[in-house]
Scaffold this motif. Structure first.
Motif, mmCIF file in Angstrom:
data_model
loop_
_atom_site.group_PDB
_atom_site.id
_atom_site.type_symbol
_atom_site.label_atom_id
_atom_site.label_comp_id
_atom_site.label_asym_id
_atom_site.label_seq_id
_atom_site.Cartn_x
_atom_site.Cartn_y
_atom_site.Cartn_z
ATOM 1 N N ALA A 84 0.834 -1.210 0.000
ATOM 2 C CA ALA A 84 0.000 0.000 0.000
ATOM 3 C C ALA A 84 0.864 1.253 0.000
ATOM 4 O O ALA A 84 0.551 2.229 -0.688
ATOM 5 N N ASP A 85 1.962 1.235 0.752
ATOM 6 C CA ASP A 85 2.870 2.389 0.778
ATOM 7 C C ASP A 85 3.454 2.651 -0.614
ATOM 8 O O ASP A 85 3.566 3.792 -1.050
ATOM 9 N N PHE A 86 3.828 1.573 -1.283
ATOM 10 C CA PHE A 86 4.354 1.701 -2.645
ATOM 11 C C PHE A 86 3.283 2.239 -3.589
ATOM 12 O O PHE A 86 3.540 3.147 -4.390
ATOM 13 N N LEU A 87 2.071 1.701 -3.488
ATOM 14 C CA LEU A 87 1.004 2.128 -4.390
ATOM 15 C C LEU A 87 0.707 3.619 -4.274
ATOM 16 O O LEU A 87 0.332 4.262 -5.255
ATOM 17 N N LEU A 88 0.876 4.162 -3.086
ATOM 18 C CA LEU A 88 0.572 5.575 -2.853
ATOM 19 C C LEU A 88 1.795 6.485 -3.019
ATOM 20 O O LEU A 88 1.731 7.669 -2.719
ATOM 21 N N SER A 89 2.877 5.929 -3.532
ATOM 22 C CA SER A 89 4.143 6.678 -3.636
ATOM 23 C C SER A 89 4.377 7.229 -5.043
ATOM 24 O O SER A 89 3.769 6.773 -6.015
ATOM 25 N N PRO A 90 5.304 8.180 -5.140
ATOM 26 C CA PRO A 90 5.713 8.674 -6.468
ATOM 27 C C PRO A 90 6.346 7.569 -7.321
ATOM 28 O O PRO A 90 6.293 7.633 -8.552
ATOM 29 N N ASP A 91 6.911 6.554 -6.685
ATOM 30 C CA ASP A 91 7.495 5.444 -7.442
ATOM 31 C C ASP A 91 6.411 4.709 -8.235
ATOM 32 O O ASP A 91 6.634 4.292 -9.370
ATOM 33 N N PHE A 92 5.232 4.547 -7.633
ATOM 34 C CA PHE A 92 4.140 3.894 -8.360
ATOM 35 C C PHE A 92 3.650 4.795 -9.494
ATOM 36 O O PHE A 92 3.310 4.308 -10.574
ATOM 37 N N THR A 93 3.642 6.098 -9.259
ATOM 38 C CA THR A 93 3.267 7.030 -10.322
ATOM 39 C C THR A 93 4.208 6.866 -11.513
ATOM 40 O O THR A 93 3.768 6.873 -12.662
ATOM 41 N N ASN A 94 5.492 6.681 -11.234
ATOM 42 C CA ASN A 94 6.456 6.432 -12.316
ATOM 43 C C ASN A 94 6.113 5.153 -13.067
ATOM 44 O O ASN A 94 6.249 5.094 -14.291
ATOM 45 N N LEU A 95 5.672 4.133 -12.344
ATOM 46 C CA LEU A 95 5.276 2.884 -12.986
ATOM 47 C C LEU A 95 4.084 3.121 -13.918
ATOM 48 O O LEU A 95 4.037 2.573 -15.023
ATOM 49 N N ILE A 96 3.142 3.947 -13.485
ATOM 50 C CA ILE A 96 1.982 4.268 -14.331
ATOM 51 C C ILE A 96 2.447 4.882 -15.644
ATOM 52 O O ILE A 96 1.953 4.539 -16.720
ATOM 53 N N PHE A 97 3.430 5.795 -15.572
ATOM 54 C CA PHE A 97 3.945 6.425 -16.786
ATOM 55 C C PHE A 97 4.591 5.399 -17.716
ATOM 56 O O PHE A 97 4.538 5.536 -18.931
ATOM 57 N N ILE A 98 5.190 4.371 -17.150
ATOM 58 C CA ILE A 98 5.855 3.344 -17.954
ATOM 59 C C ILE A 98 4.846 2.401 -18.597
ATOM 60 O O ILE A 98 4.934 2.098 -19.779
ATOM 61 N N ILE A 99 3.857 1.942 -17.817
ATOM 62 C CA ILE A 99 2.968 0.890 -18.331
ATOM 63 C C ILE A 99 1.648 1.423 -18.895
ATOM 64 O O ILE A 99 0.929 0.688 -19.565
ATOM 65 N N GLY A 100 1.290 2.655 -18.604
ATOM 66 C CA GLY A 100 0.057 3.230 -19.131
ATOM 67 C C GLY A 100 -1.132 3.006 -18.206
ATOM 68 O O GLY A 100 -1.111 2.140 -17.327
ATOM 69 N N ILE A 101 -2.168 3.788 -18.434
ATOM 70 C CA ILE A 101 -3.336 3.770 -17.548
ATOM 71 C C ILE A 101 -4.121 2.458 -17.643
ATOM 72 O O ILE A 101 -4.519 1.894 -16.628
ATOM 73 N N ASP A 102 -4.345 1.960 -18.854
ATOM 74 C CA ASP A 102 -5.150 0.739 -18.988
ATOM 75 C C ASP A 102 -4.500 -0.456 -18.301
ATOM 76 O O ASP A 102 -5.160 -1.207 -17.583
ATOM 77 N N LEU A 103 -3.194 -0.624 -18.511
ATOM 78 C CA LEU A 103 -2.493 -1.739 -17.876
ATOM 79 C C LEU A 103 -2.395 -1.523 -16.365
ATOM 80 O O LEU A 103 -2.477 -2.478 -15.589
ATOM 81 N N THR A 104 -2.268 -0.271 -15.940
ATOM 82 C CA THR A 104 -2.255 0.038 -14.508
ATOM 83 C C THR A 104 -3.578 -0.379 -13.870
ATOM 84 O O THR A 104 -3.594 -0.986 -12.799
ATOM 85 N N LYS A 105 -4.678 -0.076 -14.521
ATOM 86 C CA LYS A 105 -5.994 -0.465 -13.992
ATOM 87 C C LYS A 105 -6.104 -1.987 -13.878
ATOM 88 O O LYS A 105 -6.602 -2.503 -12.879
ATOM 89 N N LYS A 106 -5.630 -2.689 -14.889
ATOM 90 C CA LYS A 106 -5.661 -4.154 -14.855
ATOM 91 C C LYS A 106 -4.807 -4.670 -13.693
ATOM 92 O O LYS A 106 -5.214 -5.563 -12.954
ATOM 93 N N LEU A 107 -3.634 -4.083 -13.524
ATOM 94 C CA LEU A 107 -2.729 -4.456 -12.433
ATOM 95 C C LEU A 107 -3.389 -4.199 -11.079
ATOM 96 O O LEU A 107 -3.388 -5.054 -10.191
ATOM 97 N N LEU A 108 -3.975 -3.015 -10.919
ATOM 98 C CA LEU A 108 -4.618 -2.668 -9.648
ATOM 99 C C LEU A 108 -5.807 -3.577 -9.344
ATOM 100 O O LEU A 108 -6.005 -3.978 -8.194
ATOM 101 N N ASN A 109 -6.584 -3.902 -10.346
ATOM 102 C CA ASN A 109 -7.711 -4.819 -10.132
ATOM 103 C C ASN A 109 -7.231 -6.206 -9.726
ATOM 104 O O ASN A 109 -7.840 -6.858 -8.878
ATOM 105 N N THR A 110 -6.111 -6.643 -10.285
ATOM 106 C CA THR A 110 -5.533 -7.930 -9.902
ATOM 107 C C THR A 110 -5.061 -7.886 -8.451
ATOM 108 O O THR A 110 -5.297 -8.817 -7.683
ATOM 109 N N VAL A 111 -4.395 -6.795 -8.074
ATOM 110 C CA VAL A 111 -3.944 -6.627 -6.686
ATOM 111 C C VAL A 111 -5.155 -6.635 -5.755
ATOM 112 O O VAL A 111 -5.164 -7.322 -4.732
ATOM 113 N N TYR A 112 -6.190 -5.891 -6.110
ATOM 114 C CA TYR A 112 -7.395 -5.796 -5.283
ATOM 115 C C TYR A 112 -8.011 -7.190 -5.063
ATOM 116 O O TYR A 112 -8.404 -7.542 -3.953
#
Length: 104
Positions: free
Chosen positions: A42-70
């Motif tokens: 959760a700390d990672f998800l709410l960090s600037p490091d995760f925001t950087n990951l979003i920029f790398i993988i894109g919003i659609d893949l980020t949503k898929k990743l987050l739904n899998t985590v959830y």
């Protein structure tokens, strides 16, 4: 995360960048599945490091990743972090859509 971030879902250059970022994040935040504290995800998800990951993988893949985590974690802390990010991403998409409509 490895179920979502694959060579099929992402080109090799971005996949490599994402994997490097995740490896650093595991040690930095201590959420590794190999002896770490999963709630620290959760700390990672709410960090600037995760925001950087979003920029790398894109919003659609980020949503898929987050739904899998959830779906795969029972921790309320993690679920709350995922929900917060998904809500922010939805807001971003809606804002972008509204701005596009204003220019038409």
């Amino acid at each position: 995360m490895s179920k979502v971030l694959t060579p099929v879902s992402l080109d090799m250059k971005r996949l490599d960048e994402a994997q490097k970022l995740l490896a650093k994040a595991e040690s930095k935040y201590g959420f590794s599945s190999y002896g770490g504290d999963p709630e620290k995800l959760a700390d990672f998800l709410l960090s600037p490091d995760f925001t950087n990951l979003i920029f790398i993988i894109g919003i659609d893949l980020t949503k898929k990743l987050l739904n899998t985590v959830y779906d795969n974690y029972s921790s309320q802390k993690i679920k709350d972090a995922v929900k917060k990010i998904l809500d922010e991403l939805e807001g971003y998409n809606s804002e972008e859509t509204n701005q596009l409509m204003m220019y038409k």
